[in-house]
Scaffold this active site. Structure first.
Site, PDB file in Angstrom:
ATOM      1  N   ASP A  14       0.856  -1.196   0.000  1.00  0.00           N
ATOM      2  CA  ASP A  14       0.000   0.000   0.000  1.00  0.00           C
ATOM      3  C   ASP A  14       0.887   1.239   0.000  1.00  0.00           C
ATOM      4  O   ASP A  14       1.997   1.209   0.545  1.00  0.00           O
ATOM      5  CB  ASP A  14      -0.906  -0.009   1.257  1.00  0.00           C
ATOM      6  CG  ASP A  14      -2.172   0.835   1.060  1.00  0.00           C
ATOM      7  OD1 ASP A  14      -2.041   2.053   0.839  1.00  0.00           O
ATOM      8  OD2 ASP A  14      -3.279   0.274   1.130  1.00  0.00           O
TER       9      ASP A  14
ATOM     10  N   TYR B 205     -13.189   6.631 -13.946  1.00  0.00           N
ATOM     11  CA  TYR B 205     -13.201   5.492 -13.013  1.00  0.00           C
ATOM     12  C   TYR B 205     -13.830   4.263 -13.670  1.00  0.00           C
ATOM     13  O   TYR B 205     -13.259   3.163 -13.663  1.00  0.00           O
ATOM     14  CB  TYR B 205     -13.977   5.889 -11.761  1.00  0.00           C
ATOM     15  CG  TYR B 205     -14.080   4.810 -10.723  1.00  0.00           C
ATOM     16  CD1 TYR B 205     -12.990   4.481  -9.919  1.00  0.00           C
ATOM     17  CD2 TYR B 205     -15.273   4.114 -10.530  1.00  0.00           C
ATOM     18  CE1 TYR B 205     -13.082   3.497  -8.959  1.00  0.00           C
ATOM     19  CE2 TYR B 205     -15.374   3.127  -9.572  1.00  0.00           C
ATOM     20  CZ  TYR B 205     -14.284   2.815  -8.787  1.00  0.00           C
ATOM     21  OH  TYR B 205     -14.379   1.838  -7.834  1.00  0.00           O
TER      22      TYR B 205
ATOM     23  N   LYS C 181     -12.220   0.558 -14.629  1.00  0.00           N
ATOM     24  CA  LYS C 181     -12.732  -0.698 -14.072  1.00  0.00           C
ATOM     25  C   LYS C 181     -13.208  -1.651 -15.170  1.00  0.00           C
ATOM     26  O   LYS C 181     -13.160  -2.873 -15.008  1.00  0.00           O
ATOM     27  CB  LYS C 181     -13.836  -0.410 -13.062  1.00  0.00           C
ATOM     28  CG  LYS C 181     -13.326   0.307 -11.800  1.00  0.00           C
ATOM     29  CD  LYS C 181     -12.298  -0.541 -11.052  1.00  0.00           C
ATOM     30  CE  LYS C 181     -11.915   0.082  -9.713  1.00  0.00           C
ATOM     31  NZ  LYS C 181     -10.990  -0.781  -8.952  1.00  0.00           N
TER      32      LYS C 181
ATOM     33  N   THR D 130     -17.047   2.825   2.539  1.00  0.00           N
ATOM     34  CA  THR D 130     -15.617   2.915   2.886  1.00  0.00           C
ATOM     35  C   THR D 130     -15.218   4.393   2.855  1.00  0.00           C
ATOM     36  O   THR D 130     -16.003   5.243   2.405  1.00  0.00           O
ATOM     37  CB  THR D 130     -14.730   2.172   1.859  1.00  0.00           C
ATOM     38  OG1 THR D 130     -14.678   2.951   0.651  1.00  0.00           O
ATOM     39  CG2 THR D 130     -15.248   0.781   1.538  1.00  0.00           C
TER      40      THR D 130
HETATM   41  N1  LIG Z   1     -16.061   1.954  -2.001  1.00  0.00           N
HETATM   42  C1  LIG Z   1     -16.815   1.663  -3.063  1.00  0.00           C
HETATM   43  O1  LIG Z   1     -17.998   2.090  -3.181  1.00  0.00           O
HETATM   44  C2  LIG Z   1     -16.266   0.791  -4.173  1.00  0.00           C
HETATM   45  C3  LIG Z   1     -17.159   0.314  -5.147  1.00  0.00           C
HETATM   46  C4  LIG Z   1     -16.667  -0.485  -6.174  1.00  0.00           C
HETATM   47  C5  LIG Z   1     -15.317  -0.795  -6.206  1.00  0.00           C
HETATM   48  N2  LIG Z   1     -14.464  -0.304  -5.266  1.00  0.00           N
HETATM   49  C6  LIG Z   1     -13.051  -0.630  -5.383  1.00  0.00           C
HETATM   50  O2  LIG Z   1     -12.604  -1.268  -4.212  1.00  0.00           O
HETATM   51  C7  LIG Z   1     -11.207  -1.023  -4.048  1.00  0.00           C
HETATM   52  C8  LIG Z   1     -10.954  -0.541  -2.632  1.00  0.00           C
HETATM   53  O3  LIG Z   1     -11.662   0.667  -2.448  1.00  0.00           O
HETATM   54  P1  LIG Z   1     -12.081   1.234  -1.004  1.00  0.00           P
HETATM   55  O4  LIG Z   1     -13.460   1.714  -1.134  1.00  0.00           O
HETATM   56  O5  LIG Z   1     -11.703   0.249   0.033  1.00  0.00           O
HETATM   57  O6  LIG Z   1     -11.146   2.535  -0.952  1.00  0.00           O
HETATM   58  P2  LIG Z   1     -10.201   3.122   0.177  1.00  0.00           P
HETATM   59  O7  LIG Z   1      -9.856   4.491  -0.282  1.00  0.00           O
HETATM   60  O8  LIG Z   1     -10.826   2.944   1.530  1.00  0.00           O
HETATM   61  O9  LIG Z   1      -8.907   2.178   0.098  1.00  0.00           O
HETATM   62  C9  LIG Z   1      -8.067   2.189  -1.028  1.00  0.00           C
HETATM   63  C10 LIG Z   1      -6.692   1.702  -0.623  1.00  0.00           C
HETATM   64  O10 LIG Z   1      -5.851   1.757  -1.795  1.00  0.00           O
HETATM   65  C11 LIG Z   1      -4.631   2.394  -1.433  1.00  0.00           C
HETATM   66  N3  LIG Z   1      -4.056   3.068  -2.593  1.00  0.00           N
HETATM   67  C12 LIG Z   1      -4.522   4.194  -3.213  1.00  0.00           C
HETATM   68  N4  LIG Z   1      -3.685   4.563  -4.176  1.00  0.00           N
HETATM   69  C13 LIG Z   1      -2.682   3.653  -4.185  1.00  0.00           C
HETATM   70  C14 LIG Z   1      -1.511   3.494  -4.967  1.00  0.00           C
HETATM   71  N5  LIG Z   1      -1.165   4.381  -5.921  1.00  0.00           N
HETATM   72  N6  LIG Z   1      -0.715   2.426  -4.724  1.00  0.00           N
HETATM   73  C15 LIG Z   1      -1.010   1.565  -3.735  1.00  0.00           C
HETATM   74  N7  LIG Z   1      -2.082   1.669  -2.946  1.00  0.00           N
HETATM   75  C16 LIG Z   1      -2.916   2.705  -3.179  1.00  0.00           C
HETATM   76  C17 LIG Z   1      -5.020   3.394  -0.343  1.00  0.00           C
HETATM   77  O11 LIG Z   1      -3.899   3.808   0.427  1.00  0.00           O
HETATM   78  C18 LIG Z   1      -6.033   2.583   0.445  1.00  0.00           C
HETATM   79  O12 LIG Z   1      -5.424   1.793   1.431  1.00  0.00           O
HETATM   80  C19 LIG Z   1     -10.821  -0.022  -5.134  1.00  0.00           C
HETATM   81  O13 LIG Z   1     -10.238  -0.691  -6.229  1.00  0.00           O
HETATM   82  C20 LIG Z   1     -12.162   0.572  -5.526  1.00  0.00           C
HETATM   83  O14 LIG Z   1     -12.150   1.087  -6.827  1.00  0.00           O
HETATM   84  C21 LIG Z   1     -14.921   0.476  -4.236  1.00  0.00           C
END
Ligand SMILES: NC(=O)c1ccc[n+]([C@@H]2O[C@H](COP(=O)([O-])OP(=O)(O)OC[C@H]3O[C@@H](n4cnc5c(N)ncnc54)[C@H](O)[C@@H]3O)[C@@H](O)[C@H]2O)c1
Length: 253
Positions: A38, A150, A154, A185
């Site tokens: 991370d 975004y 995806k 989140t």
């Molecule tokens: N939260 C939602 O509604 C949702 C919906 C669909 C998909 N997602 C996907 O789920 C995954 C996790 O999202 P989340 O909601 O837990 O977000 P979050 O922001 O809580 O966590 C994201 C994590 O990725 C890390 N990160 C960001 N940029 C980075 C980089 N350049 N290199 C390494 N690490 C990096 C951050 O430090 C963090 O720990 C993502 O791929 C997101 O697109 C989230």
């Protein structure tokens, strides 16, 4: 909790927050050893300390960092059985208002990152006859208004999942994706605040996509972690190239 992952070595990204954090907890609770990559090194280290795992600084934008992360994880755990590409960022903006820096950053982190790491992990995953779960998004299957960069990134993750599953089945490696809708989140809050974006755009997007289960609580990171764990488990032995949608009915709304 069962011990489906006893003796399994899991490398996951994004474990410092949200879905990645819940996923690291889930796999560790089912017996796995976890290594977390991370950009938030302190957050990843705190998780690793709590779970008896390993944490490494990793920036998804950097191909050299992917190679180093795989090497570090192998050295720490003796191999990699399961790779979970979870790290990602949300980018808001209609196409005409998405600046090129945000576009590039979104593709670099959300799409190129998983590609680099998938490529880097080929040897250990082949040796283990392992598997990959990529975190895509429902917006990669159907656009969510005002989040085009975004969603496009995806959609690429879904294509990456299918291509890798096709090419690596002969190596005994399964590759699947999950496509969550909105999950509770820190992501939305962080990205809207950082980007100076009006969160009202999300309300507009949600309205246009009409989720069917709006009377229920928002999806939790733990519910997404449970789906990732299923896809990575032996119970999903026959699943590869699939996209498991968990969106509360959004895509069929
Ligand atoms: N939260 C939602 O509604 C949702 C919906 C669909 C998909 N997602 C996907 O789920 C995954 C996790 O999202 P989340 O909601 O837990 O977000 P979050 O922001 O809580 O966590 C994201 C994590 O990725 C890390 N990160 C960001 N940029 C980075 C980089 N350049 N290199 C390494 N690490 C990096 C951050 O430090 C963090 O720990 C993502 O791929 C997101 O697109 C989230």
């Amino acid at each position: 909790m069962g011990q489906r992952f006893a003796g399994r070595r899991v490398l996951l990204t994004g474990g410092a927050s949200g879905i990645g954090q819940a996923t690291a907890e889930r796999f560790a609770s089912e017996g796995a050893t976890v290594a977390i990559g991370d950009v938030d090194v302190a957050g990843a280290q705190a998780m690793a300390d709590r779970l008896g795992g390993h944490a490494f600084a990793y920036d998804a934008r950097d191909p050299a960092a992917a190679l180093k992360l795989v090497g570090d994880a192998q050295a720490a755990m003796g191999g990699i059985d399961i790779l979970l590409n979870i790290a990602g960022i949300m980018t808001w903006g209609r196409i005409e208002e998405t600046d090129l820096g945000a576009w590039q950053r979104t593709l670099d982190i959300n799409l190129s990152g998983p590609f680099y790491l998938t490529q880097a992990a080929f040897a250990p995953l082949s040796a283990a006859k392992g598997c990959i779960v990529n975190v895509a998004s429902a917006s990669g299957l159907h656009p969510v208004y005002g989040t085009s960069a975004y969603g496009i990134s995806k959609a690429g993750v879904i294509a990456l999942t299918k291509s890798t599953s096709l090419e690596w089945a002969r190596h005994g490696i399964r590759v699947n994706a999950i496509a969550p809708g909105g999950v509770n989140t820190p992501m939305h809050e962080k990205t809207t605040a950082a980007g100076g974006i009006d969160p009202a755009i999300f309300t507009e997007a949600a309205g246009r996509n009409m989720p069917k289960l709006t009377d229920r609580d928002a999806c939790t990171p733990a519910e997404i972690a449970a789906a990732i764990a299923y896809l990575a488990s032996d119970e999903a032995r026959y699943a590869t190239g699939t996209v498991l949608i968990l969106d509360g009915g959004q895509l069929t709304g």
